[in-house]
Motif scaffolding. Sequence first.
Motif, PDB file in Angstrom:
ATOM      1  N   HIS A  80      24.930  40.610  23.469  1.00 41.30           N
ATOM      2  CA  HIS A  80      23.567  40.101  23.512  1.00 41.30           C
ATOM      3  C   HIS A  80      23.679  38.637  22.666  1.00 41.30           C
ATOM      4  O   HIS A  80      24.312  38.491  21.829  1.00 41.30           O
ATOM      5  CB  HIS A  80      22.562  41.069  22.716  1.00 41.30           C
ATOM      6  N   ARG A 132      21.256  36.954  29.951  1.00 40.07           N
ATOM      7  CA  ARG A 132      20.799  38.012  30.535  1.00 40.07           C
ATOM      8  C   ARG A 132      20.591  39.341  29.422  1.00 40.07           C
ATOM      9  O   ARG A 132      19.912  40.367  29.686  1.00 40.07           O
ATOM     10  CB  ARG A 132      21.318  38.562  31.783  1.00 40.07           C
ATOM     11  N   ARG A 133      21.251  39.246  28.405  1.00 35.55           N
ATOM     12  CA  ARG A 133      21.234  40.110  27.160  1.00 35.55           C
ATOM     13  C   ARG A 133      20.579  39.461  25.966  1.00 35.55           C
ATOM     14  O   ARG A 133      21.413  38.600  25.431  1.00 35.55           O
ATOM     15  CB  ARG A 133      22.491  40.856  27.018  1.00 35.55           C
ATOM     16  N   SER A 155      17.165  43.379  28.557  1.00 34.88           N
ATOM     17  CA  SER A 155      18.041  43.170  29.699  1.00 34.88           C
ATOM     18  C   SER A 155      17.237  42.430  30.824  1.00 34.88           C
ATOM     19  O   SER A 155      16.097  42.993  31.055  1.00 34.88           O
ATOM     20  CB  SER A 155      18.692  44.341  30.177  1.00 34.88           C
ATOM     21  N   ASP A 211      19.992  42.887  34.292  1.00 37.24           N
ATOM     22  CA  ASP A 211      21.402  43.299  33.912  1.00 37.24           C
ATOM     23  C   ASP A 211      21.507  44.773  33.833  1.00 37.24           C
ATOM     24  O   ASP A 211      21.347  45.403  34.650  1.00 37.24           O
ATOM     25  CB  ASP A 211      21.592  42.514  32.659  1.00 37.24           C
ATOM     26  N   TYR A 212      22.011  45.226  32.771  1.00 36.06           N
ATOM     27  CA  TYR A 212      21.925  46.667  32.533  1.00 36.06           C
ATOM     28  C   TYR A 212      20.464  47.464  32.554  1.00 36.06           C
ATOM     29  O   TYR A 212      19.702  46.771  32.403  1.00 36.06           O
ATOM     30  CB  TYR A 212      22.672  47.025  31.116  1.00 36.06           C
ATOM     31  N   ASN A 220      14.349  45.499  34.536  1.00 36.48           N
ATOM     32  CA  ASN A 220      14.634  45.223  33.143  1.00 36.48           C
ATOM     33  C   ASN A 220      14.521  46.188  32.066  1.00 36.48           C
ATOM     34  O   ASN A 220      14.053  47.289  32.207  1.00 36.48           O
ATOM     35  CB  ASN A 220      13.676  43.922  32.794  1.00 36.48           C
TER      36      ASN A 220
END
Length: 279
Positions: free
Chosen positions: A22, A61-62, A95, A98-99, A222
């Motif tokens: 992150h 994205r983190r 996120s 992403d995750y 998200n």
Amino acid sequence: MEWIGLNQLRTAFFDFFKNKGHMLLGSYPLVPKNDNSLLLINSGMAPMKNWFLGKETPPSRRIVTCQKCIRTPDIDLVGQTARHGTFFEMLGNFSFGDYFKHEATKWAWEFVTCVLKMPQNKLYVTVYENDDETYNIWKNDIGISEDHISRLGKEDNFWEIGSGPCGPCSEIYFDRGEKFGCGRKNCGPGCECDRFVEFWNLVFSQFDNDGNGTYTRMKNPNIDTGMGLERLACIIQGVDNLFEVDTIREILAHVCEIAEVRYGESLKNDVSIRIITGI
Ligand code: SER
């Protein structure tokens, strides 16, 4: 569980999520920019709405932050309960497409049990009423026993404030023990008393609410998590209420000095001191 200072907790959270890829960003100002729906920033995700909605591209994205927030819906309860304040800091990992649920739940559990070393038998989780997927992740992947998982309705487990990104959520609670409880038979996560404290909210942000109750599915699912830093410190430091956390205690001491009163001598004065400290 070891005593950890509030400032060290903030650093531990940053380090943990930086290690999970992150990017650390600073807190945004309390006054929102280009958002007419809010008077003051009330959550870690509020300044990031356009990244969630895909209208702007985030720098990563983190992202991990500690956002200064003000929340006033519970202003009448400040000073009366152990856990309400208006100004607070919110730790969050985010996120942007992403995750999703698996990582968010696994990492939250790793942080609280391995880094903070909270005893697992005192931890409880809740999921949104029909969210079987998250229920099964907690039960099967993380290994939480079913008597520590409960399903709650929209009021507790669907996160939204006004318009913008929102979705079902899963919350982590700490059981502070019977002495903080209301003694009712059905006391448990979601009860209004001070026994089961909700301290981390994992939001599976999937919808855009137009503010009039129309929910449009966002392009990407998200993650938006929020953990009240002072509430967390209250649990870790084993103090009765968030006004007795190491850093807040300093403010409270200053209030007592100016007002020429002592804390801990009368309930009436204590509530007033806490109100001045916490608002
Ligand atoms: N938006 C959620 C909250 O404020 C999680 O960050 O609780």
